[in-house]
Design a protein around this motif. Sequence first.
Motif: not given
Length: 283
Positions: A155, A158, A170-171
């Motif tokens: 988180t 990101r 971002v994955q």
Amino acid sequence: MQIVTTVAALREVIRQWRQTGHSVGFVPTMGNLHAGHIKLVSTAKKQADKVVVSIFVNPTQFGPNEDFASYPRTEQQDQEKLIASGADLLFLPAVTEMYPQAAQTGISVGSLSGLHCGANRPGHFDGVALVVCKLLNMVQPDLLLLGEKDFQQLTLIRQMVADLNIPVAVQGVTTVREDDGLAMSSRNGYLSVEQRQQAPKLYQALCKARDDILAGHDDYRAVAAQQCQNLQQAGFTVDYFSVCRSADLRPASASDANLLILAAAKLGTTRLIDNLYFSKTNN
């Protein structure tokens, strides 16, 4: 698989790839690779033409009483696993390559850095943000893959990418677990035989809290407190056990639909983290 140890060599390989139109996926790690890391690599290979993996035990994210010196380093075994997984390039820098001089610039992702793990590890996420930002500037990938086991880290990265307009997707990749539910982690190797038998109870506590909430228990603090008590009785020292909104990791209320339960607890000196995402709207 190519192996490079300098930023200059890394950039030269990627420059050549870019000239031929290849897309680049990137998996940053601290080594001591397990099936969770390999899943990140295999996911990257499906979505990018070339995959870069970094192995760097980053000193800036360890506190003064944490395990930087003893953190497991298994470079030869890691290289063998990466070759078998089909990684294209391993970036293996020394500390002096990553930090040739004391950094004068820091990165702190606001209040996210002080929540949950950040509350118990001051400065940790500033170190994470700095090293990931540096690595993204070095690799300049199209796709960054991170494990969902470190959901707060995911988180935070990101948010950093959005705030700084870093041109990368971002994955998050789902947590890989042992057969008994324990989330795979490089630190699991620190556990004694007895502690390893106890460790899955952390995930079991997350599942029980989720089930209680889905059954209609909407006093989330009480739900969390009950699981803290259960873990303490099982021999854990609980850092936190929190029911949060998945979007911003803030405390959830009964009206929130998408929830994340985050937990961190120690068995002996080994600190384990885990989480469980679920949605009340699907039940």
